[in-house]
Design an enzyme around this catalytic site. Sequence first.
Site, PDB file in Angstrom:
ATOM      1  N   SER A  34      -1.546   4.258 116.630  1.00  0.00           N
ATOM      2  CA  SER A  34      -1.259   2.887 116.186  1.00  0.00           C
ATOM      3  C   SER A  34      -0.672   2.790 114.789  1.00  0.00           C
ATOM      4  O   SER A  34      -0.444   1.677 114.299  1.00  0.00           O
ATOM      5  CB  SER A  34      -2.547   2.055 116.249  1.00  0.00           C
ATOM      6  N   GLU A  93      -4.556  44.501  65.234  1.00  0.00           N
ATOM      7  CA  GLU A  93      -3.396  45.349  65.477  1.00  0.00           C
ATOM      8  C   GLU A  93      -2.450  45.507  64.298  1.00  0.00           C
ATOM      9  O   GLU A  93      -1.785  46.530  64.178  1.00  0.00           O
ATOM     10  CB  GLU A  93      -2.607  44.779  66.678  1.00  0.00           C
TER      11      GLU A  93
END
Length: 774
Positions: free
Chosen positions: A361, A103
């Site tokens: 339990s 770019e």
Amino acid sequence: MDNAESQPKAGELSSQHSVLSPKKRLWLKRLAWAAGALVAFFILVLAWPMDARRYLRPEASPEVVDRGGRTLHVFLRPDQQWCMVRELKRVSPWLVKATVAAEDQRFYSHMGVDPVAVGRAAVQNVRGRRAVSGASTLSMQVIKLTDGPAGSIFGKVGQAISAVRLDLRADKDEILTAYLNRAAYGLNLIGCEAASRRYFGKPSSELTLPEAALLAGLPRAPSHLMPLEHAKKARVRRNWVLRRMRDEGMIAEGEYKRAVAAPVVAKRHAFPAYAPHLACRIQPKPGAPPTTTTLDLGVQAGVEKIVRQHVAGLGPAIHDAAAIVLDARDASVLAWVGSPNFLSEKGGQVDAAIAPRAPGSTLKPFTYGLAIQQGLLWPREALLDDTLNYGLYQPRNFSQTHRGLVGADDALRLSLNVPAVIVFNRLSEGAVLEFLRGGGMTTFNRTAQVYGLGLALGSCEARLDQLAGMYCMLASLGQWRPLHWTPAVKIEPKPMLSRGVCLGLYQMMRQPFPRAYESLSATDTQSPVCWKTGTSTGFHDAWTFAFNRHYVVGVWVGNVDGKPAPDLVGVRVALPLAAKIFRSLPARSDPPWPEFTDEFREVEVCAMSGLPASPWCPHKRKDLVPRELTMARTCDVHWPGLDGQVVERWPGAARGWDLAKIDAPSPALALNSELRTQDSALRELRILDPAADGEYTLTGEPNGDKLRVKTSLPDERLYWYVDDRYLGESTPEKPLMLDLTEGTHKLACIADDGRISTTSYTVGKPNEAPKFEE
């Protein structure tokens, strides 16, 4: 002569030319003013305030990350785009180089506008009489990606000016970072991180050279080059980027050739979506920084997989499960799984980790711990596991059988219901309820009278996350902290139980996972662990909590719609899941078991009752107990008889059982020395351990597959036979240890006067699930 005089002199000629007409002088003055104004304009424009942050910080998708910054879960932005913002140091250097090569090759040398590129583009466009090439720099593209396309030549000039202004206010790395986070990479992917995750299933920091070059070429034409649909075009563009990198000296010839030969491996990958239930609750707003949690991506991913596979193997009657993993040091959440499949239409979005369910339990350790803290129970005190009748309430064991006299430690380890109710009943009304509420359990919204004795066995509602917090309190030796998933939270611990009491519970609850559930190396199985299972009445909920000094694991298995299933038993479906999770957790260098220093003291206790021995107790032993336990409760079983012999007194029933305070001894058991002399047969000989029809599982540990035999007459010499083979004798001073072997066996013992007792027991294979009480 005349002609000579008429010629002007050199000086006069120069003077005439230096005198400009007023019109020309006015034109030059205007030109100078215009140039000055233009320069002033550019200076003003360039110096005019600019909010660079608007260009440098794109709006990110809401993201939740783990304690190391790794992505756990990411959400779409409101505009239905994926954008995962990353700093430049978290992007592959290959992608940085490839982007610059593709770019803006002179990115690091120009000031936002590249004059060379502008000149080249002008010549090419004039020759071609159309827009052949552009001259946009990365800085100009950041402006375009933020403000939108220019639309005209004046817009292009404006973008160029803005690019220069941006370059004056941000360094190159910031501008490059902004581009990599704003560029479009096809589909609805904004930024290199989202593209890397979608196309390659990895963070952008892990991109290879061919992958980086492929991504770097996409922003030029994202739809036209999108690799999932246009792989050939994407490869051509990738190879062009690679050539530019080679020509710019960014890669060597060998690297170029290998990268060009590599195939395009892009395919559609899902974005990270771990811990969805928790992530949906704490996701940040769009554009906000990621929410950092205490979760560990590796642990979370592993636990999710284990839960999903475990539920898949449970059959069609059980659909759901939840699991939580905590760091025992500070109650921070390492993993949170609310359901096996978040996308399931059958309650997948329900977070079972916070859904109130019947805990069974799993509340028993807190009853035992509170009783020890208040001096109402000794860790190895003898309790009676027998029928217990409170009128309308008659608690029974899960197995519907009883074991007779049993120590408190064994009663808790085996999860016997009757002893738990006996201990619960010793505490003041509401004591356990207030204790649990003090540990952040918000589901207990009824009075102690409404819950009654059923609270001891989990006849109530509790949440997995809050129960895990209570077990973390035990693991951290009595210091309670609320669960948290935010690293910055600093929480002062709240003491709930003493260190000594918790150390005692460590000893009482310590037991290895059944060998059938161990799937790791022999060294790993040596790591000590405490665990407790639970099953709700009616088989609606199965639970297990496991802990040591490293981790706390809590699991729930059931159906979110509340449907029962016969297999919803804690030891059958929840314990295997907890064991798999616990043994999958990362090893740590610090000790997994607490140090026992000066929190314990040695006390002489009665060998029969487990309480501090009275002067008349004939047989004693040394026990280590928490230092804070007082000597207020002593053995009340043994008393001097009329002839100086010791008399045993026993309570008549399990209700109100307390061997430190025997109010109504049973005539059949309270034998004085005279009755003992006249007819010793009145003292019943009964084998207590191994229990009648008891089921045991081999552990495979050194010296671990042994059992100490116990009878109702611990003070007599007895002779033992197993399967009609003489085993040996036991005396009060020298108990007998029974070697457990596979199969069903018959055990018999004979006293000196001929009394005999027999029982049978079964020893299972290592790969058989043991049948503990719930």
